[in-house]
Design a protein around this motif. Structure first.
Motif, mmCIF file in Angstrom:
data_model
loop_
_atom_site.group_PDB
_atom_site.id
_atom_site.type_symbol
_atom_site.label_atom_id
_atom_site.label_comp_id
_atom_site.label_asym_id
_atom_site.label_seq_id
_atom_site.Cartn_x
_atom_site.Cartn_y
_atom_site.Cartn_z
ATOM 1 N N SER A 20 76.893 63.390 36.516
ATOM 2 C CA SER A 20 75.803 63.516 37.483
ATOM 3 C C SER A 20 75.969 62.556 38.616
ATOM 4 C CB SER A 20 74.496 63.496 36.688
ATOM 5 O OG SER A 20 74.314 64.392 35.892
ATOM 6 N N TYR A 21 76.652 61.408 38.178
ATOM 7 C CA TYR A 21 76.737 60.362 39.220
ATOM 8 C C TYR A 21 78.093 60.522 40.094
ATOM 9 C CZ TYR A 21 78.085 55.771 41.299
ATOM 10 O OH TYR A 21 78.299 54.824 42.274
ATOM 11 N N LEU A 22 78.916 61.148 39.476
ATOM 12 C CA LEU A 22 80.177 61.685 40.275
ATOM 13 C C LEU A 22 79.574 62.939 41.571
ATOM 14 C CD1 LEU A 22 82.777 62.236 37.508
ATOM 15 C CD2 LEU A 22 82.882 60.336 39.594
ATOM 16 N N LYS A 23 78.690 63.601 40.909
ATOM 17 C CA LYS A 23 78.060 64.464 41.773
ATOM 18 C C LYS A 23 77.410 63.944 43.180
ATOM 19 C CE LYS A 23 77.763 68.360 38.488
ATOM 20 N NZ LYS A 23 76.759 69.259 37.603
ATOM 21 N N VAL A 67 88.466 64.502 47.045
ATOM 22 C CA VAL A 67 89.173 65.214 46.100
ATOM 23 C C VAL A 67 89.309 64.765 44.623
ATOM 24 C CG1 VAL A 67 91.722 65.708 45.618
ATOM 25 C CG2 VAL A 67 90.769 65.856 48.068
ATOM 26 N N ARG A 68 89.346 63.173 44.486
ATOM 27 C CA ARG A 68 89.189 62.720 43.204
ATOM 28 C C ARG A 68 87.812 62.971 42.522
ATOM 29 N NH1 ARG A 68 93.018 61.713 39.521
ATOM 30 N NH2 ARG A 68 92.073 60.328 37.944
ATOM 31 N N TYR A 69 86.956 62.758 43.075
ATOM 32 C CA TYR A 69 85.447 63.191 42.555
ATOM 33 C C TYR A 69 85.271 64.407 42.041
ATOM 34 C CZ TYR A 69 84.287 58.412 44.436
ATOM 35 O OH TYR A 69 84.264 57.090 44.778
ATOM 36 N N ILE A 70 85.711 65.395 43.010
ATOM 37 C CA ILE A 70 85.659 66.799 42.717
ATOM 38 C C ILE A 70 86.226 67.177 41.244
ATOM 39 C CG2 ILE A 70 85.817 69.223 43.344
ATOM 40 C CD1 ILE A 70 85.179 68.012 46.000
ATOM 41 N N TYR A 71 87.650 66.669 41.419
ATOM 42 C CA TYR A 71 88.680 66.975 40.285
ATOM 43 C C TYR A 71 87.893 66.372 38.852
ATOM 44 C CZ TYR A 71 92.132 66.362 36.729
ATOM 45 O OH TYR A 71 92.903 66.525 35.546
ATOM 46 N N LEU A 72 87.419 64.820 39.022
ATOM 47 C CA LEU A 72 86.782 64.525 37.733
ATOM 48 C C LEU A 72 85.665 65.237 37.413
ATOM 49 C CD1 LEU A 72 87.048 60.836 38.703
ATOM 50 C CD2 LEU A 72 88.234 61.893 37.081
ATOM 51 N N ILE A 73 84.743 65.876 38.295
ATOM 52 C CA ILE A 73 83.721 66.599 37.907
ATOM 53 C C ILE A 73 84.280 67.787 37.035
ATOM 54 C CG2 ILE A 73 81.887 67.994 38.706
ATOM 55 C CD1 ILE A 73 81.540 65.974 40.983
#
Length: 388
Positions: free
Chosen positions: A339-342, A375-381
């Motif tokens: 949720s934090y990544l989002k 890009v990194r955050y979306i991949y991690l999600i």
């Protein structure tokens, strides 16, 4: 040679000018304007009052500070730094700034005997040890604004500023960046550290926080009661003979951050291909962005700096990331971390919107990094959603 000039100038700083300068029939009082230098702290120029007659030739200015003050660095960080009024022989001032290849301009003020005497008394009184310190503010109380404020005080407000042709509807950030190369680390650092409060349009009066604008405004100024010009004559004492060299493009912010961003995207691509997560990269990203965010938060709330408030660089450099570090290194972090990544992705979108509508202008060199973070955050999600 430069060391000798600097030593001479420093010695003259401590020469006693505490006595009120004596007024003679030949006394001239001028505003001296020093052009920008090659270092970041010299990029905006300098101003001073020159007092010249057959007995002395002195420049009084408001741009000194004492490195030996035991609280110097603490006060600097807190925004409580006291600047000092100083005085030095004009020949030393000119020699020093010529050695730095900085333009020196002079405007002789069109003052009568009483006005000169009042200004000399003011400068003499201001130079007393107990009166020299003042609380510095980059935009509202600095070496340039002191020229304006002292002149207005001495002349009882009898100054009419006729807006010069150089005036445009520009923000404080525009005015700062006009004096800097956009792809320099100085420009980048200023755009990171200073908040949205400097993205408001500067009024003509506020324009005068820069030394060159003091020159331009006084060049057009006149006395209200007589409509006579404030400046009697203007001249260039020294003209910069060649422009300063720009820093190497190879080590510039746009190159360094682009390379780092490419590395982040490349590692993310490899992780996606191999269906894994390089936790070490995430630890580095969360640590760096979290520390930067914490520093920006402290500049906003824990100091008296007026220009560091409402800094929305916190939208990409979030201090909460330091807390999230406890989850970053885990193979199976808790759901709230996803949720934090989002939340971080939403903050990047909000930052982009801020930029487009003009809430705050950000450093252009940040663009590749912001793309890489997204890009990194979306991949991690996506990766963690499958694993949780």
């Amino acid at each position: 040679m430069k060391k000798l000039l600097l030593t001479s100038l420093l010695l003259s700083f401590f020469f006693s000018f505490s006595q009120v300068p004596q007024l003679t029939n030949n006394t001239e009082i001028s505003i001296i304007t020093i052009g920008p230098g090659n270092l970041l702290n010299d990029s905006f120029g300098h101003n001073g009052f020159r007092v010249k007659n057959e007995y002395l030739d002195v420049v009084y200015d408001y741009g000194r500070y004492n490195f030996e003050d035991p609280n110097f660095y603490t006060n600097f960080a807190k925004g409580k730094l006291k600047y000092l009024m100083g005085a030095a022989n004009t020949r030393d001032i000119i020699a020093y700034y010529k050695s730095q290849n900085r333009t020196i301009k002079e405007q002789v003020l069109n003052l009568n005997k009483d006005q000169k005497e009042t200004l000399l008394n003011y400068l003499g009184n201001n130079y007393k040890p107990e009166n020299r310190p003042y609380l510095y503010d980059f935009f509202y109380d600095n070496c340039a604004t002191k020229m304006r404020d002292v002149a207005e005080t001495v002349l009882n407000g009898n100054i009419k500023y006729n807006t010069p042709k150089v005036y445009k509807n520009e923000t404080f950030r525009d005015l700062i960046q006009n004096n800097l190369y956009w792809n320099s680390w100085g420009s980048f650092g200023i755009d990171i550290a200073l908040g949205s409060v400097i993205d408001k349009t500067a009024s003509p009066r506020e324009y005068m926080f820069l030394p060159e604008n003091i020159f331009q405004f006084f060049e057009e100024a006149s006395f209200k009661n007589t409509n006579k010009p404030i400046v009697k004559t203007s001249k260039i004492l020294y003209a910069q003979d060649e422009p300063f060299e720009k820093d190497s493009f190879i080590t510039s912010p746009i190159v360094i951050l682009s390379l780092l961003s490419f590395g982040i995207v490349f590692i993310t691509f490899k992780d996606n291909k191999n269906d894994k997560r390089s936790k070490w990269l995430d630890v580095i990203l969360f640590t760096i962005t979290g520390i930067i965010g914490l520093l920006l938060l402290l500049l906003w709330f824990a100091t008296d700096h007026t220009a560091t408030a409402y800094n929305y660089n916190l939208l990409w450099a979030c201090p909460i990331s330091l807390i999230a570090l406890f989850q970053v290194s885990k193979s199976a972090p808790k759901r709230w971390f996803v949720s934090y990544l989002k939340f971080l992705v939403i903050m990047l979108c909000l930052m982009t919107m801020h930029w487009f509508i003009g809430v705050q202008v950000y450093a252009y060199a940040l663009i590749p990094l912001l793309i890489a973070l997204a890009v990194r955050y979306i991949y991690l999600i996506r990766f963690l959603t499958r694993k949780v």
